[in-house]
Design a protein around this motif. Structure first.
Motif, PDB file in Angstrom:
ATOM      1  N   LYS A 243      58.559  45.155 -63.093  1.00 46.06           N
ATOM      2  CA  LYS A 243      57.974  43.843 -63.420  1.00 46.06           C
ATOM      3  C   LYS A 243      58.834  42.723 -62.810  1.00 46.06           C
ATOM      4  CE  LYS A 243      56.068  45.226 -67.893  1.00 46.06           C
ATOM      5  NZ  LYS A 243      56.355  45.280 -69.342  1.00 46.06           N
ATOM      6  N   SER A 246      58.416  42.565 -58.888  1.00 45.53           N
ATOM      7  CA  SER A 246      57.102  42.146 -58.383  1.00 45.53           C
ATOM      8  C   SER A 246      56.841  40.686 -58.759  1.00 45.53           C
ATOM      9  CB  SER A 246      56.001  43.095 -58.859  1.00 45.53           C
ATOM     10  OG  SER A 246      55.432  42.661 -60.056  1.00 45.53           O
ATOM     11  N   ILE A 247      57.309  40.270 -59.923  1.00 46.08           N
ATOM     12  CA  ILE A 247      57.147  38.852 -60.309  1.00 46.08           C
ATOM     13  C   ILE A 247      58.034  37.969 -59.423  1.00 46.08           C
ATOM     14  CG2 ILE A 247      57.624  37.179 -62.159  1.00 46.08           C
ATOM     15  CD1 ILE A 247      56.600  39.365 -64.131  1.00 46.08           C
ATOM     16  N   ASN A 250      56.247  37.566 -56.091  1.00 48.99           N
ATOM     17  CA  ASN A 250      55.079  36.697 -56.218  1.00 48.99           C
ATOM     18  C   ASN A 250      55.495  35.246 -56.444  1.00 48.99           C
ATOM     19  OD1 ASN A 250      52.850  35.571 -58.522  1.00 48.99           O
ATOM     20  ND2 ASN A 250      52.017  36.422 -56.626  1.00 48.99           N
ATOM     21  N   MET A 358      61.312  31.073 -75.199  1.00 46.61           N
ATOM     22  CA  MET A 358      60.070  30.283 -75.302  1.00 46.61           C
ATOM     23  C   MET A 358      60.250  29.069 -76.201  1.00 46.61           C
ATOM     24  SD  MET A 358      56.634  32.292 -75.123  1.00 46.61           S
ATOM     25  CE  MET A 358      56.123  33.064 -73.614  1.00 46.61           C
ATOM     26  N   ALA A 365      55.271  24.807 -69.064  1.00 40.32           N
ATOM     27  CA  ALA A 365      54.787  26.189 -69.183  1.00 40.32           C
ATOM     28  C   ALA A 365      55.966  27.146 -69.235  1.00 40.32           C
ATOM     29  CB  ALA A 365      53.884  26.534 -68.003  1.00 40.32           C
ATOM     30  N   ILE A 366      55.928  28.047 -70.212  1.00 44.59           N
ATOM     31  CA  ILE A 366      56.993  29.040 -70.368  1.00 44.59           C
ATOM     32  C   ILE A 366      56.335  30.409 -70.305  1.00 44.59           C
ATOM     33  CG2 ILE A 366      58.986  29.726 -71.728  1.00 44.59           C
ATOM     34  CD1 ILE A 366      59.078  26.843 -71.683  1.00 44.59           C
ATOM     35  N   TYR A 367      56.859  31.277 -69.448  1.00 40.29           N
ATOM     36  CA  TYR A 367      56.260  32.601 -69.246  1.00 40.29           C
ATOM     37  C   TYR A 367      57.157  33.710 -69.752  1.00 40.29           C
ATOM     38  CZ  TYR A 367      53.068  30.263 -66.049  1.00 40.29           C
ATOM     39  OH  TYR A 367      52.116  29.441 -65.518  1.00 40.29           O
ATOM     40  N   HIS A 368      56.547  34.677 -70.382  1.00 37.02           N
ATOM     41  CA  HIS A 368      57.246  35.913 -70.711  1.00 37.02           C
ATOM     42  C   HIS A 368      56.564  37.039 -69.928  1.00 37.02           C
ATOM     43  CE1 HIS A 368      57.992  39.307 -73.858  1.00 37.02           C
ATOM     44  NE2 HIS A 368      58.814  39.390 -72.837  1.00 37.02           N
ATOM     45  N   ASN A 369      57.331  37.673 -69.056  1.00 38.96           N
ATOM     46  CA  ASN A 369      56.813  38.774 -68.237  1.00 38.96           C
ATOM     47  C   ASN A 369      55.559  38.423 -67.429  1.00 38.96           C
ATOM     48  OD1 ASN A 369      58.903  40.415 -68.967  1.00 38.96           O
ATOM     49  ND2 ASN A 369      57.747  41.611 -70.492  1.00 38.96           N
ATOM     50  N   ALA A 370      55.594  37.256 -66.796  1.00 39.54           N
ATOM     51  CA  ALA A 370      54.499  36.903 -65.894  1.00 39.54           C
ATOM     52  C   ALA A 370      55.031  35.900 -64.876  1.00 39.54           C
ATOM     53  CB  ALA A 370      53.318  36.307 -66.664  1.00 39.54           C
ATOM     54  N   SER A 371      54.311  35.779 -63.777  1.00 37.64           N
ATOM     55  CA  SER A 371      54.727  34.896 -62.684  1.00 37.64           C
ATOM     56  C   SER A 371      54.452  33.435 -63.013  1.00 37.64           C
ATOM     57  CB  SER A 371      53.966  35.293 -61.418  1.00 37.64           C
ATOM     58  OG  SER A 371      54.154  34.340 -60.408  1.00 37.64           O
ATOM     59  N   PHE A 374      50.837  30.916 -62.512  1.00 37.62           N
ATOM     60  CA  PHE A 374      49.643  30.606 -63.297  1.00 37.62           C
ATOM     61  C   PHE A 374      49.624  29.151 -63.777  1.00 37.62           C
ATOM     62  CE2 PHE A 374      50.120  35.192 -63.438  1.00 37.62           C
ATOM     63  CZ  PHE A 374      48.831  35.603 -63.095  1.00 37.62           C
ATOM     64  N   THR A 375      50.671  28.391 -63.493  1.00 39.76           N
ATOM     65  CA  THR A 375      50.645  26.973 -63.836  1.00 39.76           C
ATOM     66  C   THR A 375      49.800  26.259 -62.794  1.00 39.76           C
ATOM     67  OG1 THR A 375      52.877  27.168 -64.744  1.00 39.76           O
ATOM     68  CG2 THR A 375      52.043  24.952 -64.412  1.00 39.76           C
ATOM     69  N   ALA A 379      43.691  28.477 -62.190  1.00 41.15           N
ATOM     70  CA  ALA A 379      44.074  29.760 -62.782  1.00 41.15           C
ATOM     71  C   ALA A 379      43.881  29.770 -64.293  1.00 41.15           C
ATOM     72  CB  ALA A 379      45.527  30.081 -62.443  1.00 41.15           C
TER      73      ALA A 379
ATOM     74  N   TYR B 409      52.684  25.063 -72.878  1.00 43.03           N
ATOM     75  CA  TYR B 409      51.868  26.267 -72.696  1.00 43.03           C
ATOM     76  C   TYR B 409      52.795  27.470 -72.754  1.00 43.03           C
ATOM     77  CZ  TYR B 409      47.998  23.289 -71.289  1.00 43.03           C
ATOM     78  OH  TYR B 409      47.001  22.347 -71.275  1.00 43.03           O
ATOM     79  N   MET B 411      52.987  31.423 -72.246  1.00 43.34           N
ATOM     80  CA  MET B 411      52.215  32.495 -71.605  1.00 43.34           C
ATOM     81  C   MET B 411      52.903  33.824 -71.859  1.00 43.34           C
ATOM     82  SD  MET B 411      50.504  30.131 -69.994  1.00 43.34           S
ATOM     83  CE  MET B 411      50.494  28.843 -68.749  1.00 43.34           C
ATOM     84  N   GLY B 413      52.779  37.883 -71.044  1.00 41.82           N
ATOM     85  CA  GLY B 413      52.148  38.859 -70.160  1.00 41.82           C
ATOM     86  C   GLY B 413      52.846  40.194 -70.182  1.00 41.82           C
ATOM     87  N   GLY B 415      53.658  41.607 -66.890  1.00 44.58           N
ATOM     88  CA  GLY B 415      53.895  41.778 -65.458  1.00 44.58           C
ATOM     89  C   GLY B 415      52.870  41.109 -64.556  1.00 44.58           C
ATOM     90  N   GLN B 416      52.030  40.235 -65.131  1.00 46.63           N
ATOM     91  CA  GLN B 416      50.970  39.612 -64.321  1.00 46.63           C
ATOM     92  C   GLN B 416      51.538  38.788 -63.161  1.00 46.63           C
ATOM     93  OE1 GLN B 416      50.839  39.879 -67.579  1.00 46.63           O
ATOM     94  NE2 GLN B 416      48.743  40.340 -68.215  1.00 46.63           N
ATOM     95  N   ILE B 417      50.944  39.006 -61.981  1.00 48.32           N
ATOM     96  CA  ILE B 417      51.224  38.156 -60.831  1.00 48.32           C
ATOM     97  C   ILE B 417      49.898  37.668 -60.280  1.00 48.32           C
ATOM     98  CG2 ILE B 417      53.376  39.353 -60.229  1.00 48.32           C
ATOM     99  CD1 ILE B 417      51.776  40.806 -58.033  1.00 48.32           C
ATOM    100  N   ARG B 418      49.977  36.724 -59.347  1.00 50.11           N
ATOM    101  CA  ARG B 418      48.753  36.128 -58.822  1.00 50.11           C
ATOM    102  C   ARG B 418      48.628  36.389 -57.344  1.00 50.11           C
ATOM    103  NH1 ARG B 418      47.539  29.924 -58.980  1.00 50.11           N
ATOM    104  NH2 ARG B 418      45.335  30.165 -58.482  1.00 50.11           N
TER     105      ARG B 418
END
Lengths: 418, 418
Positions: A243, A246-247, A250, A358, A365-371, A374-375, A379, B409, B411, B413, B415-418
């Motif tokens: 993860k 790949s993040i 990306n 978080m 925008a705060i992400y956990h385990n994502a790229s 998406f901000t 999207a 916001y 988020m 996830g 492992g989501q990527i775009r």
């Protein structure tokens, strides 16, 4: 007062006057206007492309780089995209006129909180001519007039686009005065817009950090601050390798010039020790140049030592700054010091660590385990966006149509006094 | 750098640091803090009154007028009011932590829009010491730290109030650093707050037009503009006489120094001809001095001819400007030119005229057949208010607790990527 001063102010006054009629339109009337604009842009693509060619050859002469020219370049397909963008805005809900809440006081006075347009939007932007179309569409759908001040490198394209939109407006119930284009490209003209509080309700700067800062520092007109994204990706001790990598790829390499790109990787030092080979392979495979702290430089081949600027600035390219930390607290302190409150991500399998991050990181925008990618209004399903707000007041994060509105309390009584 | 500069900045930094812990408190913990503050204020009323006496005697020495001294004066009862105000804030819903909306993207990414505190609020205000208590209560309930900069005339009262609140905070889980009081009263100190973007998230000026304008014109910290109310009452051709006159008396004479007071009466000329005797009797009965246009001067005894300033400024006294118009359109044009977008009222039995007025007048609150006095957080049921916003961004009209928050916001996830 120079001739330009009078003319820019008179354009803003015209916009203000014309805005009033917009607040009386029905949603259907506004949508018809948007479809008409879309059709005209498509039908008149040749004219726009000819003007764009002029901007491109001027740009080449001035030695602009390819990435810059690419953002400036139009094509028949891109103009169709613009037109379809307007048609999508027509499909969005009309944000104006909604009664957000209503109640009666004990004395019978009816209170209604109604969503209304802001009035006149001042848009100050750089290279991309798509802003001319997108911003106009969003302004009109929310019953606002717009004053457009684009960058000099796209002046011919923008002028042609506005001319076509004016011709389209002439075929509708709406006056062409609702779209004002400032044709002068000098700095003084832009600065005049900064203080026109009487005529302009909000300024929205879109472009690089220096443009945005100039507006924020000098404008007395309220500003919606957009876009500077010094975004961080924090790989925690408990991050899953797949993860994380790949993040990272990306968030860094997919359109690196966009504000939601990751600019600094913060990596927990135990994780780095365990997974350095994989990280090094990933960075090298994707041609990512590294500016790191001493620990990073000692581990990652070809990494250069980062200076203060590397933590501060957006690269908007395939470079990345890498900093090592002992734990999430150190990561948060670094983000607090250098972040621009745009988008921040943590990669970890530890839910408690994620929750701390978080809660304590201060960003749109705060992400956990994502790229961080998406901000983006598209999207997130907001439809077209007017920009990404990095301020806390009024609107934060991707701004859709409601960001272009305000509220009004309408009170209906039969003689109530207090 | 003078000593003061360092000290004010260090106070703001302390507030910023302390704010973080506030965002981790539960609603119950915050309410306990508010009750504790309330109890301390009541128990220590004597100390506060002694300090207030000093301000009052200084004020008398300086020759302040009675209305001013009245706003400055405290009593045991008023301090109990302050304490009860804090207890009422404790009873209000906690605005932070609410998930305003949440949805999942097709790729499974969970998006949550959460209401969060702004961080640090900078409050710049004039005479009234109640602001010291009210603003602190609202800030803490919304998990914000506060930097208080009161006026020099209330310096002793404010200092005493803050000292008591600090002692109360020492008895709670919250650090006293969340309430910072700037003890220096010079202009330079206030100006330092204008540009502390790193440490202060929003400035809220409360006081006269010159204070508010100084903040709006010079601050780079975002501002919530409050309070200047050049409010108009328009008596239409179709106005009911009884409603018109009782609303006029209420809007003008009930606490004339407050921003929701009517400052200009616009009257339709046919109505004036028909009802001038009643109007004259009402004005004279309530000791209202008139500054009018020529038509008014020719009709109303003792009326003086109005100058440009009479249309522009708040009297905040029993004076009123009166203008005659042919119709509602002329009234709207006048309000457009001189209004401050606060509260505007129309008196008419004609629903169509009322609808036009409501739709086209640009202000926070528009009234049909009711007094402008209802533009007030308490009257509208918002609980205590932090001020009345006359700007369009972020918050408009009376501002309750939600005006002291922003969104984030979050988020989640896998492992989501775009």
């Amino acid at each position: 007062m120079t001739v330009t001063t009078v003319s820019v102010e008179s354009q803003a006054i015209k916009a203000k006057k014309a805005a009033r009629a917009l607040s009386l339109l029905t949603t259907e009337q506004k949508n018809e206007v948007l479809y008409k604009l879309a059709d005209y842009l498509e039908n008149r693509a040749e004219t726009i492309l000819k003007a764009n060619d002029l901007d491109l050859s001027n740009g080449r002469e001035k030695g602009y780089n390819e990435a810059y020219l690419d953002r400036l370049a139009l094509s028949k397909e891109r103009i169709t995209d613009f037109a379809n963008g307007l048609r999508e805005v027509a499909e969005l809900d009309d944000p104006t006129g909604d009664i957000l809440s209503s109640w009666k006081l004990e004395n019978g006075l009816l209170v209604e909180k109604v969503r209304v347009p802001l009035g006149v939007i001042g848009m100050i932007y750089e290279a991309r001519p798509n802003v001319t179309v997108d911003a106009t569409g969003l302004a009109l759908k929310s019953s606002n007039a717009i004053v457009l001040k684009g960058g000099s490198s796209a002046i011919n394209s923008n002028k042609a686009i506005v001319e076509v939109m004016h011709e389209a407006l002439d075929e509708t119930v709406v006056s062409r005065e609702v779209v004002q284009f400032i044709a002068s490209t000098d700095r003084e003209t832009t600065q005049q817009l900064f203080t026109m509080k009487e005529h302009i309700d909000v300024l929205i700067p879109r472009g690089g950090a220096s443009l945005i800062n100039a507006v924020v520092e000098n404008a007395t007109v309220p500003v919606l601050e957009t876009g500077v994204g010094n975004c961080h990706l924090y790989i925690d001790r408990d991050a899953d390798v797949e993860k994380a990598l790949s993040i990272l790829v990306n968030a860094k390499t997919d359109r690196p010039a966009v504000c939601n790109a990751a600019e600094t990787l913060i990596v927990q030092e135990d994780w780095l020790k365990l997974h350095k080979e994989a990280l090094i392979a990933t960075l090298s495979e994707h041609d990512i140049s590294v500016f790191g702290d001493e620990q990073v430089v000692s581990v990652i081949p070809n990494a250069k030592l980062a200076g203060e600027d590397d933590w501060k600035n957006e690269y908007l390219s395939l470079s990345i700054a890498i900093k090592t930390v002992k734990n999430v607290d150190e990561a948060i302190v670094h983000i607090d010091q250098y972040g621009t409150k745009h988008s921040e991500a943590i990669i970890t399998e530890n839910k408690e660590t994620a929750a701390t991050f978080m809660k304590l990181v201060d960003a749109a925008a705060i992400y956990h385990n994502a790229s961080t990618r998406f901000t983006d209004g598209g999207a997130l399903g907001f439809g077209a966006e007017i920009g990404i707000s990095t301020q806390k007041l009024h609107a934060r994060g991707p701004m859709g149509l409601p960001a272009l509105t305000t509220v009004k309390y309408q009170m209906t009584g039969n003689g109530q006094i207090r």
